[in-house]
Scaffold this active site. Sequence first.
Site, PDB file in Angstrom:
ATOM      1  CG  ASN A 142      -1.166 -40.950 -14.598  1.00 39.44           C
ATOM      2  OD1 ASN A 142      -1.932 -40.363 -13.842  1.00 39.44           O
ATOM      3  ND2 ASN A 142      -0.069 -40.401 -15.080  1.00 39.44           N
ATOM      4  CB  CYS A 178      -1.404 -36.324 -14.423  1.00 37.94           C
ATOM      5  SG  CYS A 178       0.187 -37.126 -14.210  1.00 37.94           S
ATOM      6  CG  ASN A 220      -0.441 -38.267  -9.770  1.00 32.37           C
ATOM      7  OD1 ASN A 220       0.257 -37.276  -9.917  1.00 32.37           O
ATOM      8  ND2 ASN A 220      -0.605 -39.167 -10.720  1.00 32.37           N
ATOM      9  CB  CYS A 250      15.003 -18.389  21.633  1.00 31.44           C
ATOM     10  SG  CYS A 250      13.756 -19.686  21.611  1.00 31.44           S
ATOM     11  CB  CYS A 257       2.468 -20.220  25.342  1.00 31.44           C
ATOM     12  SG  CYS A 257       1.247 -20.990  26.412  1.00 31.44           S
ATOM     13  CB  CYS A 315       0.342 -26.362  30.702  1.00 33.42           C
ATOM     14  SG  CYS A 315       0.933 -27.450  29.382  1.00 33.42           S
ATOM     15  CB  CYS A 342      -1.687 -27.238  22.953  1.00 33.75           C
ATOM     16  SG  CYS A 342      -0.457 -25.918  22.867  1.00 33.75           S
ATOM     17  CB  CYS A 379       5.886 -24.742  24.059  1.00 38.44           C
ATOM     18  SG  CYS A 379       5.323 -26.180  24.980  1.00 38.44           S
ATOM     19  CB  CYS A 431      11.304 -25.541  21.437  1.00 40.64           C
ATOM     20  SG  CYS A 431      12.913 -25.592  22.261  1.00 40.64           S
TER      21      CYS A 431
END
Lengths: 440, 437
Positions: free
Chosen positions: B136, B139, B204, B350, B357, B382, B385, B388, B392
């Site tokens: 370990n 931690c 970890n 929506c 954009c 466009c 990228c 969108c 969405c």
Amino acid sequence: MAGNSLKEGIAAGRLEPDDYARNFSDLHPPLDAHEARVEADRCYFCHDAPCMNACPTSIDIPLFIRQIQTGNPLGSAKTIFDQNILGGMCARVCPTETLCEEVCVREVAEGKPVRIGELQRYATDTAMAQNKQCYRRAPATGKTIAVVGAGPAGLACAHRLAMKGHDVEVFEARAKSGGLNEYGIAAYKATDRFAQAEVDYVTAIGGIAIHNGKTLGEDIHLGDLLGQFDAVFLGMGLAGVNALGAGDADAEGSDDAVDWIAGLRQAGDLSTVPVGRRVVVIGGGMTAIDAAVQARALGADEVTVAYRGPQSRMKASPFEQELAQTKGVALQFEMQPKRVIAEGGKVVAVEFERRGESVTVACDQVFKAIGQSFAPGSLNGSSPSITLDGGRIAVDGEGRTSLASVWAGGDCTNSGDDLTVTAVAQGRDAAESIHRALTA
Amino acid sequence: MANLASNFLGIKSPNPFWLASAPPTDKEYNVRRAFEAGWGGVVWKTLGEAGPPVVNVNGPRYGAIWGADRRLLGLNNIELITDRPLEVNLREIKAVKRDYPDRALIVSIMVPCDEASWKAILPLVEETGADGIELNFGCPHGMSERGMGSAVGQVPEYIEMVARWCKQATRMPVIVKLTPNITDIRYPARAAKKGGADAVSLINTVSSITSVNLDTFSPEPSIDGKGSHGGYCGPAVKPIALNMVAEIARDPETHGLPISGIGGVTTWRDAAEFLALGCGTVQVCTAAMTYGFKVVQEMIAGLENWMDEKGHADLDSVIGRAVGNVTDWQYLNLNYIAKARIDQDACIQCGRCHIACEDTSHQAITHMVDGRRHFEVIEEECVGCNLCVDVCPVENCISMVPLKPGEVDKRTGKVVESDYANWTTHPNNPMARQAAE
């Protein structure tokens, strides 16, 4: 069931006491904080949101929902009140299914809109429970405005004017303020005396004095108001009730739905409100549904809503229709009322014509809910006359009547759709117009 | 039916799902329940040196962040290594291993960074019959301030040194658990390999403060008004873990070094992704701590179903399959040109693609067309990228469609070429020009 649940005729106390509490409890129990945040998270925060465009008061719905989602219900309430100071009542009574929620993209996508009305109630209830006032009055302008009617339009107008620093005197014909919020809508939509709580919350801004028991045309007169105030806003609603026509019987059990509902709303003890064992409601709007559902809730055994047109033309929304059916109300269409039949001075049936045939529906009580009308007598010639349009006061886009210094809004005007939310928008906009005129 | 049997460093387990060294593996009781539930292996919670055990705080040990409806997205802890006596743990390990010989049982160890300490504990662990050890070095809280855990993991020389001590002192396979709280994960991995470690496991937890209480101004979790950085894990850290695993898997110096993948594994799909990036097993903690041990049943069935569907007969058919596809940015094909396309039937209007954009990117999605609310990609603007697609809310509504060679990119007016071409040869690259001279 109490012994007289099936008692013939019109009787009070048809149910056990507990039944009344259950039947008249909140239609939608309020969302708790966690439910509200989960529901709020469903909102997509749409651009140029359709819900907002569908709201007659143009509340920024995506913003207020996001504020709920981020744990800021008071900020959310202010977003609502900025556009609609009666947002608490509108959250309860708006037909959201035909306004914001109908166009919610989630409705489009999955048939389950974001529960905008219930979220709005969550935010506004939170603010009202804390008596959180979102506004301070602007410095006093010295102007005074008379508002006639303490219903949604009048209260919205008065609040906005008070905000702007004007002093407002409201004249209300009834003993209580709130208009249809207090006397009209179904009791289960505004439980716990919400209408009065809202009046108190709205008027707490200060600068608003309400005078109850002042009826325009009787106790006060428009000509006098014009002499005493810098402006007058008329928001007195519809005092007249449309008559059924020649076949109406002047018999016991033939009642106007609006009067019966007003009596029910004011009853301290619902078990004292009489209702027929068999009830027929004539009409197809919200008032018809409210009367029918409440008649069932009071223990009426058979309740029929009889509408003269086809279902597609019924003004009550599909949600309201379904609610009525769920509560055990029968909906009948194309029922043209011919006459109310009375025997021994008591209603025993209503005769309809349906597709050329005569149909008689036996009943003990008939509620007429075929619309209300403006009572022009209130404008009783004490001032130059105000132009009416279609029997109601004609107003322009910002609520100006044909008479200088007089604005109007709500159901008494020719411009609305008789919705609470529309009355609020008109009262608010008229206040802005009055403010512009008085400070120009 | 796909075979999920795992053979990692010669350690066999019926499936590659191990429980990570953490609270769920601190006691015999828990580990037996885990094996009964179907876990392929466990890494026993970290043992410390003999003597008085460490003590934990007596207030909250965990903090969290949530999505809607309190779906736990990230968990942070300030719990230390086991606070139970060494001999109790050793006795329990031995008993469990005896009863579950077919499961992998690895023992996590953290002792002071000197050879004597490591040499003292290794025989004790070996005697239990455990299958291997995990060092370990990860931690980030509590122990690191005492010169252990991530304090070692952040110094490659220490890693190499301790790994070597362990390899010399035990016959057991040695796995080095790495901390992500470091600039370049390849250095500690290389050090582990150089020290002779048989494998690395990562990640970890990530040093973190989950939140600040805005009433008391205390960090969360709050211990009497104060907080300390803890170790962050759960779904939120998976992308960080995937990248670090991939870096080690594709580094020429450590390529082929066995890896046990850790970090936000919550579903079979997460596990499959870790396997594809070169992990031989995966280790799970937060998912079990959130849902209980039964979640492994979903992981086993899901991985099996996917492998059957894709025709992968065994884990070796999956392990490392994605490593070759991880490359440096400079080698990405600049002639690959994609454009967003919105499926108008799926679009729920929506407007999120548009506003994302319009406000923050390339003004390449309409809002109104002919006075109508309508969202459509303007190919002239466009750049492909993918923002969108990412914002969405409707799955598969917006897709990135590659242009075919010969088509014209309306944004640049250039014909799409079929050749592969990257930055190293691009005319705008000053280094490329230099090379051409």
